[in-house]
Design a protein around this motif. Sequence first.
Motif, PDB file in Angstrom:
ATOM      1  N   ASN A 133     -86.655   0.520  11.663  1.00 20.34           N
ATOM      2  CA  ASN A 133     -86.996   1.937  11.782  1.00 20.34           C
ATOM      3  C   ASN A 133     -88.265   2.210  10.975  1.00 20.34           C
ATOM      4  OD1 ASN A 133     -84.778   3.169  13.359  1.00 20.34           O
ATOM      5  ND2 ASN A 133     -83.529   2.297  11.726  1.00 20.34           N
ATOM      6  N   CYS A 181     -76.377   3.920  31.865  1.00 26.12           N
ATOM      7  CA  CYS A 181     -77.769   4.150  32.225  1.00 26.12           C
ATOM      8  C   CYS A 181     -78.156   3.101  33.265  1.00 26.12           C
ATOM      9  CB  CYS A 181     -78.673   4.037  30.989  1.00 26.12           C
ATOM     10  SG  CYS A 181     -78.676   2.417  30.187  1.00 26.12           S
ATOM     11  N   ASN A 197     -85.340   0.019  27.282  1.00 28.39           N
ATOM     12  CA  ASN A 197     -84.956   0.574  25.979  1.00 28.39           C
ATOM     13  C   ASN A 197     -84.511  -0.477  24.975  1.00 28.39           C
ATOM     14  OD1 ASN A 197     -85.243   3.475  25.667  1.00 28.39           O
ATOM     15  ND2 ASN A 197     -83.988   3.604  27.507  1.00 28.39           N
ATOM     16  N   SER A 202     -84.932   5.879  20.911  1.00 33.07           N
ATOM     17  CA  SER A 202     -84.041   6.434  19.885  1.00 33.07           C
ATOM     18  C   SER A 202     -82.873   5.476  19.690  1.00 33.07           C
ATOM     19  CB  SER A 202     -83.505   7.806  20.314  1.00 33.07           C
ATOM     20  OG  SER A 202     -82.614   7.660  21.406  1.00 33.07           O
ATOM     21  N   SER A 203     -82.164   5.616  18.570  1.00 28.62           N
ATOM     22  CA  SER A 203     -81.016   4.736  18.305  1.00 28.62           C
ATOM     23  C   SER A 203     -79.896   4.997  19.312  1.00 28.62           C
ATOM     24  CB  SER A 203     -80.509   4.938  16.876  1.00 28.62           C
ATOM     25  OG  SER A 203     -80.204   6.298  16.638  1.00 28.62           O
ATOM     26  N   GLU A 204     -79.793   6.260  19.796  1.00 28.15           N
ATOM     27  CA  GLU A 204     -78.765   6.585  20.797  1.00 28.15           C
ATOM     28  C   GLU A 204     -79.033   5.840  22.104  1.00 28.15           C
ATOM     29  OE1 GLU A 204     -78.810   9.521  17.697  1.00 28.15           O
ATOM     30  OE2 GLU A 204     -80.436   8.931  19.061  1.00 28.15           O
ATOM     31  N   LEU A 205     -80.303   5.848  22.541  1.00 33.79           N
ATOM     32  CA  LEU A 205     -80.658   5.145  23.779  1.00 33.79           C
ATOM     33  C   LEU A 205     -80.499   3.631  23.620  1.00 33.79           C
ATOM     34  CD1 LEU A 205     -83.810   7.130  24.969  1.00 33.79           C
ATOM     35  CD2 LEU A 205     -81.585   7.020  26.104  1.00 33.79           C
ATOM     36  N   ASP A 222     -78.212   2.101  21.698  1.00 37.45           N
ATOM     37  CA  ASP A 222     -76.765   1.833  21.790  1.00 37.45           C
ATOM     38  C   ASP A 222     -76.292   1.877  23.241  1.00 37.45           C
ATOM     39  OD1 ASP A 222     -76.617   1.559  19.079  1.00 37.45           O
ATOM     40  OD2 ASP A 222     -75.880   3.596  18.704  1.00 37.45           O
ATOM     41  N   GLU A 223     -76.799   2.872  23.985  1.00 37.53           N
ATOM     42  CA  GLU A 223     -76.431   3.036  25.394  1.00 37.53           C
ATOM     43  C   GLU A 223     -76.890   1.819  26.215  1.00 37.53           C
ATOM     44  OE1 GLU A 223     -77.571   6.204  28.865  1.00 37.53           O
ATOM     45  OE2 GLU A 223     -77.468   6.981  26.815  1.00 37.53           O
ATOM     46  N   ARG A 283     -74.774  -1.325  25.399  1.00 31.78           N
ATOM     47  CA  ARG A 283     -73.451  -1.230  26.028  1.00 31.78           C
ATOM     48  C   ARG A 283     -73.548  -1.586  27.511  1.00 31.78           C
ATOM     49  NH1 ARG A 283     -71.178   3.440  28.426  1.00 31.78           N
ATOM     50  NH2 ARG A 283     -68.924   3.261  28.771  1.00 31.78           N
TER      51      ARG A 283
END
Length: 678
Positions: free
Chosen positions: A42, A185, A193, A199-202, A204-205, A208
């Motif tokens: 980061n 996604c 991504n 972003s950290s959310e994208l 993780d998505e 997964r």
Amino acid sequence: MDIYSDIKYIKGVGPKMAENLNMCGIFNVLDILLYFPRDYENVSVHKSILECVESENVIIECNVLNILKDVRLKNNKTLSTIVFSQGENKFKGKWFNQKYAKNSFKVSNNYIITGKVNKFKEEITIMNPKIVKNTSMDSNKIIAKYPLKNNITNNFFNKIISGVLSDINITESLPLWIVDKYGFCSLEDAVRNIHSPKSSELLDESRRRLKFQELFTYSLKILMLKEFIKFHNDGIQFKIAPELTLLKDQLPFELTRAQSRVVREILIDQKRDKGMNRLLQGDVGSGKTIVAIITMFNVVKNGYQTSMMAPTEILAKQHYAEIQNVLKDFPLNIKLLSGSTSAKNKQLIKDELKNGTIDIIIGTHALIEDNVEFKNLGMVVTDEQHRFGVSQRNRFSNKGKNIDILVMTATPIPRTLSLYLYGDLDVSIIDELPPGRQKIDTSYENMSSSDHVYDFALNEINKGRQVYIVCPLVEENEDMKLSSVEMLYEKLKKEQFKDTNIAMIYGKMPSKLKNEVMDKFKDGEIKVLVSTTVIEVGVNVPNATVMIIENSERFGLAQLHQLRGRVGRGKYKSYCILLAKITNNIVRKRLEVLIKSNDGFYIAEEDLKTRGAGELFGIRQSGESGLILADVICDIDILKLANNEAKNLIQSNNSEDVVVKNDIIEKIKKSSNYICFN
């Protein structure tokens, strides 16, 4: 851009850099897309150097004001320094022992750089700054870090990835009903991504989605392999040899009900005209080896050769001695082949195998060498199968034609999990211990109580017994402050066991020395063995009655259970003492599972509940399965979903599903990767 295009044709690569990428296992565009980052950093984007915080990783735009001469420091390090400016504000960039780093900079030029901020009094320094290209200064960044070598820099790889992603379209390869059902996604977004997360959310998505993709294809491959085996698996049809009755009568003990059941299951497989593919699971000390010997004996009495491969020379020697003892009344030629077999004897053994005069061969990896040939191999047995890679097991089984395959493991795998891990194998379980096995008294103590634990061990040694002491690491780890084999060995040798014959053993020791130490311990010459988990599998020393495990909170319960199984193998009362840093109730509850139960399968189930699947084997299994991102143990929850949807797809006659299924099958044939692109 074609995903199978050679990487040397990608803009910015060229023949020389292509060779370097080849050394990383990257040969085409698909390999680049699937070369996922090992980590992420980061980084905060700042307009002004004055906004930066101590120890923060930053990206900042600046101008080179001055390049100073290198300074030789007292500790023989070379300090290189550049003075940067941002308007009226000045700061320095510093490198130790990297004289070449400043060559990338020129006075008066503007750069965007990244590095860690260091503030001391009024001076601001960025340590080891690197030039960042192809980036904007509008938002904070997550920078991908790749496992690179051969002078390939992270900057260069990021540049190549960016170029590939800008020139390629990735179309969806999962059935759309699966994508919708789990809210995934798109495959395109996931790949973009994971290499350049917004972003950290994208991130993780994306992880997964890609893990599901891998495990879905992994499951499809296993399920289709099982279907293929069912219809295209010609095998040798063995008869039940009459000598089996004689062998059973001559055994110095009676088989348990579980052993007898498993022997029957294997013999029924041998009678069929289909090749056997069976996993034999049995807890520590449950008697898997005798089951293997009986079924190997039946194959030999049908006129075929059999072979057993073990992961270590110690274990191979142990199997060799046991097989010789059990079959001593039968005129069989039984040999051992390992790394320490002399060149002359190796050649003799290979000649005998080729002409068919050896009936049973036991060995290590030496058995899968190309020049090891059999005349008429009928069955192979792999012990502790998870210690071997997939390719190694395949090379072993390919030594014969239509042979029966038996793989054995003492690693307690929960029954539900084994269905997903070994969907292509039939599973037999020995769920009962032979009578006479000593109950092992298990207790846990805080690390602060280690002195009286070692006093207890010394008391057992004075009775004529022997002791194992296991450490989690070979070298001292400053962050974790864990014991290491060398440090603990030196300490115990000088203090608690100063008048006792004590030795140490660890994985990276030379094999010859390791075998010498182990032989002396088995012969009773060494009384205390300080070890890593190298002694976890198969070692049989009946006189050893105490197992002390340092930092036991660092191990999975299943692994602790396996280590415990090294004692209690003789006629003497045995003990397992878990030394741990008991900092909370979670640690205490985990260790209490071992005190309450000696059932490896129950313990493994509890391990999944309390710690997660990642520690089931004590080692990460990636590399073994061919998976890139997912792990069949750590990601068991995703695996269950993926396996279920793979079954649904195989059974579906929907036209869209049939197209997707056939396309994935073609991709599997074309590549060993499980993330398939259309």
